[in-house]
Enzyme design. Structure first.
Site, PDB file in Angstrom:
ATOM      1  N   LYS A 197       0.835  -1.208   0.000  1.00  0.00           N
ATOM      2  CA  LYS A 197       0.000   0.000   0.000  1.00  0.00           C
ATOM      3  C   LYS A 197       0.868   1.254   0.000  1.00  0.00           C
ATOM      4  O   LYS A 197       0.641   2.178  -0.798  1.00  0.00           O
ATOM      5  CB  LYS A 197      -0.933  -0.001   1.206  1.00  0.00           C
ATOM      6  CG  LYS A 197      -1.893   1.186   1.236  1.00  0.00           C
ATOM      7  CD  LYS A 197      -2.800   1.140   2.456  1.00  0.00           C
ATOM      8  CE  LYS A 197      -2.042   1.559   3.702  1.00  0.00           C
ATOM      9  NZ  LYS A 197      -2.922   1.688   4.884  1.00  0.00           N
ATOM     10  N   ASP A 239      -6.623   1.326   0.838  1.00  0.00           N
ATOM     11  CA  ASP A 239      -6.712   1.380   2.296  1.00  0.00           C
ATOM     12  C   ASP A 239      -8.146   1.027   2.704  1.00  0.00           C
ATOM     13  O   ASP A 239      -8.942   0.574   1.877  1.00  0.00           O
ATOM     14  CB  ASP A 239      -6.303   2.760   2.811  1.00  0.00           C
ATOM     15  CG  ASP A 239      -7.282   3.848   2.404  1.00  0.00           C
ATOM     16  OD1 ASP A 239      -8.213   3.578   1.607  1.00  0.00           O
ATOM     17  OD2 ASP A 239      -7.132   4.982   2.878  1.00  0.00           O
TER      18      ASP A 239
END
Length: 210
Positions: free
Chosen positions: A120, A138
């Site tokens: 991420k 997220d």
């Protein structure tokens, strides 16, 4: 959800916000990297307060290494998990200096090899610092993608892969920012604000709020 709806969703988001970007304060790829590492389980507002203290004192790998562990902690102790984050940041700075000439690498594998940096975070850096069409999933983006029907998936990676397939190429570079802002301010976890939602008529969510 069909591709026509998806294109209309992103067209509306682009019309409303043509140049979206992160809410983290930064001026260099390195500052962004540090801010994103600090942002795990913390708010952007809280991170910005900490980096407003840290960056005027140390905003390069060399300067942060010179602070040392305790020195770094004094600047970021308002951030959750600051002990572990401080250790990861120092290790990352050391690798940047020793292996990358003090610069943030543009390659995913090199980014993910840095302590405190996962897929991420690497996606955020590649997208926001270097303009790559990556999408960092997220909790906000995971929720929006599933709730709206835009790109359903059971895991963040599945959602990321689906988004990269279904988001039209012209929107892909900025998709990450539009999605996260939509999840942060409109498509809230407990009480989505469907009454003011820009894409409510295109969304597949069945339990829309007034």
């Amino acid at each position: 959800m069909n591709n026509q709806k998806r294109r209309e969703i992103f067209t509306r988001w682009r019309d409303a916000n043509p140049e979206p970007t992160t809410e983290l304060d930064y001026t260099t790829p390195f500052e962004l990297l540090i801010a994103v590492i600090l942002s795990a389980q913390a708010t952007d507002k809280g991170v910005n307060k900490a980096t407003a203290r840290l960056f005027p004192v140390a905003n390069t790998p060399e300067a942060i290494l010179a602070l040392g562990l305790e020195g770094l902690k004094t600047h970021i102790r308002t951030i959750g998990l600051y002990n572990a984050k401080a250790e990861n940041i120092l290790k990352t700075c050391r690798i940047l200096v020793e292996q990358h000439g003090g610069q943030v690498p543009r390659e995913r594998a090199a980014l993910e090899a840095l302590p405190g940096v996962g897929r991420k975070t690497a996606n955020v850096i590649l997208n926001t610092a270097f303009g790559e069409p990556t999408i960092a999933v997220d909790t906000h983006i995971f929720r929006v993608a599933n709730r709206t029907g835009l790109a359903p998936g059971k895991t963040p990676l599945a959602v990321e892969q689906r988004l990269l397939k279904v988001v039209p190429a012209e929107f892909r570079r900025d998709a990450h920012h539009w999605l996260i802002l939509h999840g942060r301010y409109t498509c809230l976890a407990r009480s989505p604000r469907c009454g003011i939602c820009l894409i409510a008529d295109l969304c597949d969510y069945k339990d829309k709020t007034p």
